[in-house]
Design a protein around this motif. Structure first.
Motif, short mmCIF file in Angstrom:
data_model
loop_
_atom_site.label_atom_id
_atom_site.label_comp_id
_atom_site.label_asym_id
_atom_site.label_seq_id
_atom_site.Cartn_x
_atom_site.Cartn_y
_atom_site.Cartn_z
N PHE A 21 0.81 -1.22 0.00
CA PHE A 21 0.00 0.00 0.00
C PHE A 21 0.85 1.27 0.00
N ASN A 23 4.39 3.69 -1.53
CA ASN A 23 4.96 4.12 -2.80
C ASN A 23 6.32 4.73 -2.51
N ASP A 44 8.65 2.51 -7.48
CA ASP A 44 7.28 2.05 -7.24
C ASP A 44 7.16 0.63 -7.79
N HIS A 48 1.49 -0.41 -7.61
CA HIS A 48 1.64 0.59 -6.56
C HIS A 48 2.09 1.92 -7.17
N GLY A 49 1.75 3.00 -6.47
CA GLY A 49 2.22 4.31 -6.90
C GLY A 49 1.87 4.62 -8.34
N LYS A 158 -2.95 8.27 0.95
CA LYS A 158 -1.96 8.77 -0.01
C LYS A 158 -2.11 8.08 -1.37
N ASN A 159 -2.84 6.96 -1.40
CA ASN A 159 -3.08 6.25 -2.65
C ASN A 159 -4.19 6.87 -3.49
N TRP A 170 -8.05 5.21 -7.19
CA TRP A 170 -6.91 4.60 -6.52
C TRP A 170 -5.72 4.53 -7.46
N ARG A 171 -4.57 4.97 -6.98
CA ARG A 171 -3.35 4.76 -7.77
C ARG A 171 -2.97 3.28 -7.74
N MET A 172 -3.11 2.64 -6.59
CA MET A 172 -2.77 1.22 -6.48
C MET A 172 -3.84 0.37 -7.15
#
Length: 268
Positions: A21, A23, A44, A48-49, A158-159, A170-172
């Motif tokens: 979870f 980055n 990353d 992720h990230g 932060k995601n 969601w970035r992830m």
């Protein structure tokens, strides 16, 4: 796979891998300090990230991603540091591609099988519909019934990335992380494998991730391993006790490098 990365400084490469979870931003503070001595490369990991999403998640795949990335960066040897899940990726890389790794640093992770420890996290994340969110405060409020720890909530949020249209995304790759979670708590290494270089395992004294009874399993795979404990730290040692961690790792990296190859007995 073209992994997202960021670099600081010049010199011998020090590659840093984040945890589940997380980055590459999680390690920027320490990376800037190491940049006076090394070419620090923050990566990353897949799903992720800002790295690409992929439909499968496992340690052999992530180690392969990293080996391909290092080749693209013309890095034929590096110091490799990983925290938590990133620690297992670092271990898998050192075991599978030992020529790539000069020294290995693993922060609060052992190579063994772990139990399911993130079901509450997945419940909190699935409680959100990012596209419908007005702001991060609303996201935090929706997660609170599933996750009491405000610090963990802020880490997870932060995601969230602002979508081009409206709301967030969601970035992830949450779907794959959840589906392949059993692969992420699985052990690394197989019987007969070992990393011949020096390895430093750092654990938090208040963390339950690395136990005394894990030491035999660590040494079986990493015969030149050392173990250090940061007494007042939990799992996120780099955030809780950055100065102590920086000092431990710097002292380890400054030691003369040695390797211990295992001899194969002659036949007959």
């Amino acid at each position: 796979m073209q992994l997202n990365y960021k670099t600081y400084g010049e010199g011998f490469p020090l590659v840093i891998l984040h945890g589940l979870f997380g980055n590459l931003d999680n390690w920027q503070t320490l990376a800037r300090q190491w940049a006076g001595h090394y070419r620090v490369i923050l990566v990353d990991l897949r799903n992720h990230g800002r790295s690409p999403h992929a439909d499968e998640m496992s340690y052999p795949l992530m180690a392969h991603d990293l080996a391909a990335f290092l080749e693209e960066q013309s890095v034929d040897r590096c110091h490799l540091l990983g925290h938590s899940m990133g620690g297992k990726v670092a271990m898998q890389t050192a075991l599978t591609y030992p020529a790539l790794v000069e020294k290995l640093i693993v922060v609060d992770m052992a190579p063994r099988q772990y139990g399911r420890g993130h079901d509450d996290v997945f419940a909190a994340l699935h409680a959100l519909d990012p596209a419908s969110l007005e702001d991060r405060r609303e996201a935090d409020e929706r997660m609170r019934p599933h996750m009491e720890d405000a610090g963990v909530r802020q880490f997870l949020l932060k995601n969230l990335a602002r979508d081009n249209e409206e709301g967030f995304r969601w970035r992830m790759n949450l779907e794959v992380l959840h589906r392949d979670y059993d692969n992420l708590i699985a052990p690394v290494g197989t019987l007969g494998q070992h990393f011949p270089g020096q390895a430093l395992f750092v654990r938090g004294g208040k963390s339950g991730y690395v136990h005394d009874e894990d030491w035999d399993g660590i040494q079986a795979l990493f015969p030149l391993a050392e173990l250090a404990t940061v007494a007042d730290a939990g799992h996120w040692i780099h955030a809780e006790r950055p100065r102590e961690l920086l000092s431990l790792i710097q002292a380890f990296l400054e030691k003369p490098a040695t390797r211990k190859e295992r001899r194969v007995p002659d036949e007959g």
